[in-house]
Design a protein around this motif. Sequence first.
Motif, PDB file in Angstrom:
ATOM      1  N   ASN A 186      -6.997   0.720  -0.774  1.00 19.01           N
ATOM      2  CA  ASN A 186      -6.004   0.270  -2.233  1.00 19.01           C
ATOM      3  C   ASN A 186      -5.857  -0.736  -3.507  1.00 19.01           C
ATOM      4  OD1 ASN A 186      -2.966   1.449  -0.146  1.00 19.01           O
ATOM      5  ND2 ASN A 186      -3.989  -0.463   0.947  1.00 19.01           N
ATOM      6  N   LEU A 187      -6.903  -0.394  -3.543  1.00 15.78           N
ATOM      7  CA  LEU A 187      -7.662  -0.829  -4.925  1.00 15.78           C
ATOM      8  C   LEU A 187      -6.696  -0.398  -5.967  1.00 15.78           C
ATOM      9  CD1 LEU A 187     -11.304  -1.826  -4.546  1.00 15.78           C
ATOM     10  CD2 LEU A 187      -9.123  -3.546  -4.654  1.00 15.78           C
ATOM     11  N   LYS A 188      -5.975   0.666  -6.356  1.00 14.58           N
ATOM     12  CA  LYS A 188      -5.443   1.530  -6.658  1.00 14.58           C
ATOM     13  C   LYS A 188      -4.821   0.902  -7.307  1.00 14.58           C
ATOM     14  CE  LYS A 188      -4.448   5.067  -4.500  1.00 14.58           C
ATOM     15  NZ  LYS A 188      -3.921   6.692  -4.281  1.00 14.58           N
ATOM     16  N   ASN A 189      -3.465   0.310  -6.543  1.00 14.27           N
ATOM     17  CA  ASN A 189      -3.209  -0.617  -6.102  1.00 14.27           C
ATOM     18  C   ASN A 189      -2.182  -1.760  -6.651  1.00 14.27           C
ATOM     19  OD1 ASN A 189      -1.566   2.021  -5.259  1.00 14.27           O
ATOM     20  ND2 ASN A 189      -2.041   1.802  -3.583  1.00 14.27           N
ATOM     21  N   TYR A 190      -3.711  -2.390  -7.423  1.00 15.94           N
ATOM     22  CA  TYR A 190      -3.054  -3.662  -7.833  1.00 15.94           C
ATOM     23  C   TYR A 190      -2.636  -4.110  -8.786  1.00 15.94           C
ATOM     24  CZ  TYR A 190      -5.316  -7.730  -9.724  1.00 15.94           C
ATOM     25  OH  TYR A 190      -5.334  -9.535 -10.322  1.00 15.94           O
ATOM     26  N   LEU A 191      -1.377  -5.224  -8.856  1.00 12.64           N
ATOM     27  CA  LEU A 191      -0.434  -5.599  -9.760  1.00 12.64           C
ATOM     28  C   LEU A 191      -0.905  -6.465 -10.571  1.00 12.64           C
ATOM     29  CD1 LEU A 191       2.437  -4.906  -7.946  1.00 12.64           C
ATOM     30  CD2 LEU A 191       2.090  -2.543  -9.509  1.00 12.64           C
ATOM     31  N   PRO A 192      -1.429  -6.167 -11.803  1.00 18.44           N
ATOM     32  CA  PRO A 192      -1.980  -7.691 -12.820  1.00 18.44           C
ATOM     33  C   PRO A 192      -1.509  -8.843 -13.316  1.00 18.44           C
ATOM     34  CG  PRO A 192      -2.380  -5.494 -13.921  1.00 18.44           C
ATOM     35  CD  PRO A 192      -1.950  -5.112 -12.394  1.00 18.44           C
ATOM     36  N   GLU A 193       0.236  -7.909 -12.916  1.00 17.08           N
ATOM     37  CA  GLU A 193       1.217  -9.391 -13.556  1.00 17.08           C
ATOM     38  C   GLU A 193       1.368 -10.323 -12.340  1.00 17.08           C
ATOM     39  OE1 GLU A 193       3.460  -5.093 -12.217  1.00 17.08           O
ATOM     40  OE2 GLU A 193       1.451  -5.799 -13.538  1.00 17.08           O
ATOM     41  N   HIS A 194       1.230  -9.706 -11.230  1.00 17.86           N
ATOM     42  CA  HIS A 194       1.273 -10.275  -9.993  1.00 17.86           C
ATOM     43  C   HIS A 194       0.241 -11.157  -9.031  1.00 17.86           C
ATOM     44  CE1 HIS A 194       6.086  -9.376 -10.329  1.00 17.86           C
ATOM     45  NE2 HIS A 194       5.053  -8.302 -10.030  1.00 17.86           N
ATOM     46  N   GLY A 195      -1.003 -10.162  -9.514  1.00 19.73           N
ATOM     47  CA  GLY A 195      -2.314 -10.376  -8.981  1.00 19.73           C
ATOM     48  C   GLY A 195      -2.075 -10.516  -7.254  1.00 19.73           C
ATOM     49  N   THR A 196      -1.515  -9.507  -7.491  1.00 19.52           N
ATOM     50  CA  THR A 196      -1.833  -8.935  -5.999  1.00 19.52           C
ATOM     51  C   THR A 196      -1.791  -7.848  -5.884  1.00 19.52           C
ATOM     52  OG1 THR A 196      -0.585  -9.420  -4.057  1.00 19.52           O
ATOM     53  CG2 THR A 196       0.571  -8.711  -5.623  1.00 19.52           C
ATOM     54  N   ILE A 197      -2.324  -6.692  -4.765  1.00 19.07           N
ATOM     55  CA  ILE A 197      -1.843  -5.395  -4.120  1.00 19.07           C
ATOM     56  C   ILE A 197      -1.464  -4.960  -3.343  1.00 19.07           C
ATOM     57  CG2 ILE A 197      -3.632  -3.466  -3.109  1.00 19.07           C
ATOM     58  CD1 ILE A 197      -6.130  -4.638  -3.940  1.00 19.07           C
ATOM     59  N   VAL A 198      -0.371  -4.032  -3.780  1.00 18.66           N
ATOM     60  CA  VAL A 198       1.172  -3.857  -2.689  1.00 18.66           C
ATOM     61  C   VAL A 198       0.305  -2.461  -2.582  1.00 18.66           C
ATOM     62  CG1 VAL A 198       3.081  -2.596  -2.821  1.00 18.66           C
ATOM     63  CG2 VAL A 198       2.575  -4.205  -4.542  1.00 18.66           C
ATOM     64  N   PRO A 199       0.049  -2.537  -0.464  1.00 23.12           N
ATOM     65  CA  PRO A 199      -0.520  -1.925  -0.139  1.00 23.12           C
ATOM     66  C   PRO A 199       0.217  -0.363   0.290  1.00 23.12           C
ATOM     67  CG  PRO A 199      -0.178  -3.561   1.808  1.00 23.12           C
ATOM     68  CD  PRO A 199       0.318  -3.837   0.220  1.00 23.12           C
ATOM     69  N   GLU A 200      -0.471   0.726   0.038  1.00 18.35           N
ATOM     70  CA  GLU A 200       0.975   1.340   0.201  1.00 18.35           C
ATOM     71  C   GLU A 200       0.840   2.587   1.544  1.00 18.35           C
ATOM     72  OE1 GLU A 200      -0.432   5.113  -2.319  1.00 18.35           O
ATOM     73  OE2 GLU A 200       0.652   4.605  -3.808  1.00 18.35           O
TER      74      GLU A 200
END
Length: 385
Positions: A186-200
Amino acid sequence: MTTNTRPSADERLRRWRLVLGGEPGAEGTGCALAGQDAAMDGALAALYGAGRSGGKDRGAGLGASAPSVARWLGDIRTYFPSSVVQVMQRDAIDRLGLATLLLEPEMLEAVEADVHLVGTLLSLNKAMPETTRETARAVVRKVVEDLEKRLADRTRATLTGALDRSARTSRPRHRDIDWDRTIRANLKNYLPEHGTIVPERLIGHGRAAQGVKKDVVLCIDQSGSMAASVVYASVFGAVLASMRSIATRLVVFDTAVVDLTDQLDDPVDVLFGTQLGGGTDINRALAYCQSQITRPADTVVVLISDLYEGGIRDEMLKRVAAMKASGVQFVALLALSDEGAPAYDREHAAALAALGAPAFACTPDLFPDVMAAAIERRPLPIPEA
């Protein structure tokens, strides 16, 4: 600066003299042998004398006594590397009929142990006197232990990875989530503004992670031509049986079927439970294996045979088709050895290929990859012909 590695003219003559044999100068080389070269030539003459020097018999041969053969075995181990010694031993057994001498302990203590020697000993098993049996077991055990050192770690690592992948689920419970693989997927779903990954999607281990995941049935042809395959298959059977996530069954057959599963904790016991030689009834062996299958979708059946069937051909093919239709992964190996392309029944091989079970020769180094592909239901890594 380049180094000239070509042998000198004298060295080339010396080598030709050793190849051609004959009395000093008899082959036109003008090269006489002395010292270790003469002794080496004598060792070659004892085995190959009748076939060298234009057919002239150059030596008295090895004779029929164990002491003379044992001395010769010691000589060739002095003059030649191990790989050459093993070839010469096999030639001596085949050309000079020395198999029966291997029933004597002093002979067994002198030989260079390898897979082919084990095959010869197994073929002599029923004729072996008690005075020789323990020595023979020690020779076989040395070869088996060497093979296990070479093959076991990679086999376990390869199959453990395949079992883990085959057991993954996309809807795991929280405690079963494989976080490393989930993050990578799920690295493609990394949200830099939140510093986290949202797993699909979540990747997890199956609930059977601690139990038996796969059943493997090794069905081994023990006809005389399959000797090396029997040795390797017995070692692999013991390695598979040591893995708690695989339930392994080992069956050997000729015209009869013998289940050696209860001896898998010691591959030497398995080997001495075989009886090399005799006919072949693949259909009967597959009928027994089929009767032992309780979880077809989680079962891999590996038939190791040259496919020269002495039983009912059509019934054999029907059994393979039925097993595959039920979900069994069926693998047909024409040989499990390093001996190169084997002789095999091409008609039966083509018939199996038509059923979606291609038959091919497999080296011991390739076997873990073949098993991993079967476990994961991927195309088998069939070597090019």
